[in-house]
Design an enzyme around this catalytic site. Structure first.
Site, PDB file in Angstrom:
ATOM      1  CG  ASP A  43      -1.877   1.127   1.290  1.00 20.61           C
ATOM      2  OD1 ASP A  43      -2.706   1.220   0.378  1.00 20.61           O
ATOM      3  OD2 ASP A  43      -1.813   1.922   2.249  1.00 20.61           O
ATOM      4  CD  GLU A  85      16.278 -14.231   3.928  1.00 16.87           C
ATOM      5  OE1 GLU A  85      15.448 -14.707   4.727  1.00 16.87           O
ATOM      6  OE2 GLU A  85      17.027 -13.281   4.191  1.00 16.87           O
TER       7      GLU A  85
END
Length: 560
Positions: free
Chosen positions: A226, A275
């Site tokens: 956002d 990751e």
């Protein structure tokens, strides 16, 4: 801060198997769920996570690839959940963390991915950091994590600068200090209940990297960011001066939007995301002056996608659409990012209503217009959008052809912009009315206890139940279009198209064995028939060599 118990982390192998191929997001159709208005499982009039979970099979059968959930975090709901008090907890109105975990697991079991909203520009004023900052007074280290400043004027009675809130009025609020005296001011680009974080402070970055890992461990497939363009403010928070403050959503250069420093934040976030297994993604809500500036957010070491607001705000006009399409593809190609296309979301007037009104009114329309015209154009615009190379975003209910509800009584309106008396004038409530599932019932299948915003009396005829099985319905058009995207390799992912000769007011292009033509004019046009008609947004007349498209109609052909 969270007081809810977390289920065991999701099995990353299971998450990874959701993807049928790598880079799934390059051609994905992603469906936005506004949780409070999607489905209510407990009859309290408010949608919830269990309601979403129960309707996941509908979304699978619709043919979407992923579901983006608007905020469901713990929040006082001053701005429909975009004022977050605890980023690691679910607000009780929506359920709890176990409900979120079950939703994610069920979605994966159905082959759907889950993208959650993240709100990093600001928190709630009920966030523990902000509450402590107020309680501890001037000089508190917690105040450094927000933008606290002394006021101007003899007694500090004037705001620190001339910035205005997106919701209208000053972007600054003065606090009362613990001793009861008027004190410092804090920055809020949105509502006063939404203080902006200071992203120059390292603790803010540390906290959000931790929040990312929390939800990635839960198994989410990505984040919609956002106000992705708003995190970093210009050094010294300079006055706007003569800038046109009506262009606050990023259509002009502003000292609080689209600052170059945001890109270092997203490079750090990308290392966290990478990751994890499962091809997870970031999607930016980035209002920028140009699509070329938007492309900066999706460079290879930053985010994966960015909403194409230039396309969303373009009128139903062939020449204007072609310019935006070409500029978008040209801007995204050098950075290796897919184009994204979107027509509606929870912040703008639904496109069935925008296109029902005269062009040039923008995305904040408050009149119904010509309903039949709007629906005809919306259907045509949807087929055009779904034919373009890249990824597409759908907003809940657009597959039903829902219009905005433009006659909501003032006493039920909840958009904070309405109560500020300026800015966007609270127009967003009209696109957030709960969607209808059945022909009858207290809320047309939304729930057993009514709905938090009133639904129109004719909502039942637009319901999923009423449209299912009707070959002429908008719902079945969406289902057919999304099925075709899966079946035809030329649709979906890609970075280019071949424009074909066409009459004025008509867009026509080829992608492999697929051809699309859209008539944006008010009169029928005749175009060559390049192959077998695959799908149309309205009735067309096809011969062996020619096809006649009525006004505001799109057709798909296949030459295979």
């Amino acid at each position: 801060m969270s007081q809810q118990h977390l289920a065991a982390p999701a099995d990353e192998t299971a998450v990874a198997t959701v993807a049928q191929h790598r880079d799934w997001w390059r051609g994905a159709v992603i469906y936005q769920v506004y949780p409070r208005s999607f489905a209510d499982s407990n009859g309290d009039g408010m949608g919830d996570l269990e309601g979403v979970r129960a309707r996941l099979p509908y979304l699978r059968d619709l043919g979407v690839d992923a579901v983006w959930l608007s905020p469901f975090y713990a929040s006082p709901q001053a701005d429909a959940g975009y004022d977050v008090a605890d980023y690691r907890a679910v607000d009780p109105m929506f359920g709890n963390l176990l409900d979120a975990d079950a939703l994610i697991r069920d979605a994966h079991g159905l082959g759907l991915r889950i993208i959650v909203d993240l709100v990093p520009n600001h928190s709630s004023d009920q966030h523990e950091w902000f509450k402590r900052a107020l309680a501890e007074g001037p000089g508190s280290p917690l105040r450094e994590r927000y933008h606290f400043r002394p006021g101007k004027g003899k007694n500090g009675e004037l705001p620190p600068n001339d910035w205005e809130s997106i919701f209208g009025g000053p972007a600054w609020t003065r606090v009362t200090e613990p001793d009861g005296t008027p004190g410092e001011w804090y920055l809020h680009l949105f509502a006063p209940e939404q203080p902006d974080f200071n992203w120059e402070h390292p603790a803010v970055g540390d906290e959000f990297r931790s929040i990312l890992r929390f939800w990635l461990d839960m198994g989410v497939d990505g984040f919609r960011i956002d106000v992705a363009h708003g995190l970093v403010k210009a050094e010294g928070l300079p006055d706007l001066g003569d800038h046109d403050q009506l262009k606050l959503l990023g259509n002009d250069v502003m000292p609080f939007f689209d600052q170059d420093g945001v890109h270092e934040v997203y490079r750090q976030w990308r290392t966290v995301l990478d990751e994890y297994a499962g091809d997870r993604i970031f999607v930016a809500e980035a209002w920028t002056p140009t699509v070329e500036r938007t492309a900066h957010y999706v460079r290879p070491d930053e985010l994966h996608q960015a909403f194409n607001f230039q396309y969303l705000s373009t009128d139903w006009d062939a020449d204007e659409l072609r310019v935006v399409i070409d500029r978008t593809l040209d801007a995204m190609r050098p950075v290796g990012a897919p184009a994204t296309w979107v027509l509606s979301n929870h912040d703008v007037t639904r496109h069935a209503t925008r296109f029902a009104n005269p062009p040039g009114l923008g995305t904040q329309i408050r009149t119904e217009g010509d309903r039949a015209l709007g629906l005809r154009r919306a259907r045509a615009a949807t087929l055009l959008m779904l034919a373009l190379p890249g990824s597409a975003y759908l907003y809940q209910g657009e597959e039903l052809g829902l219009p905005d509800v433009v006659d909501l009584p003032d006493e039920v309106r909840q958009d904070p912009a309405y109560f500020r008396g300026a800015g966007q004038d609270g127009f967003r409530d009209g696109c957030r009315v709960p969607i209808p599932w059945t022909r009858t019932g207290s809320s047309y299948g939304f729930g057993t206890g009514g709905s938090w915003l009133p639904q129109p009396a004719n909502w039942g005829e637009l319901s999923v139940e009423a449209q299912t099985g009707d070959p002429h319905s908008t719902l079945e058009l969406y289902r057919a279009a999304l099925a075709a995207r899966r079946e035809h390799p030329s649709l979906g992912a890609g970075e280019s198209l071949e424009w074909l000769p066409a009459p004025d007011g008509v867009l026509s292009f080829r992608r492999g064995e697929f051809v699309c033509a859209a008539n944006t004019t008010t009169t029928p046009v005749t175009v060559p028939s390049p192959g077998r008609v695959l799908l149309t947004s309205g009735e067309v007349t096809a011969t062996g060599t020619e096809t006649t498209l009525p006004a505001d109609t799109t057709v798909w052909w296949t030459t295979a």
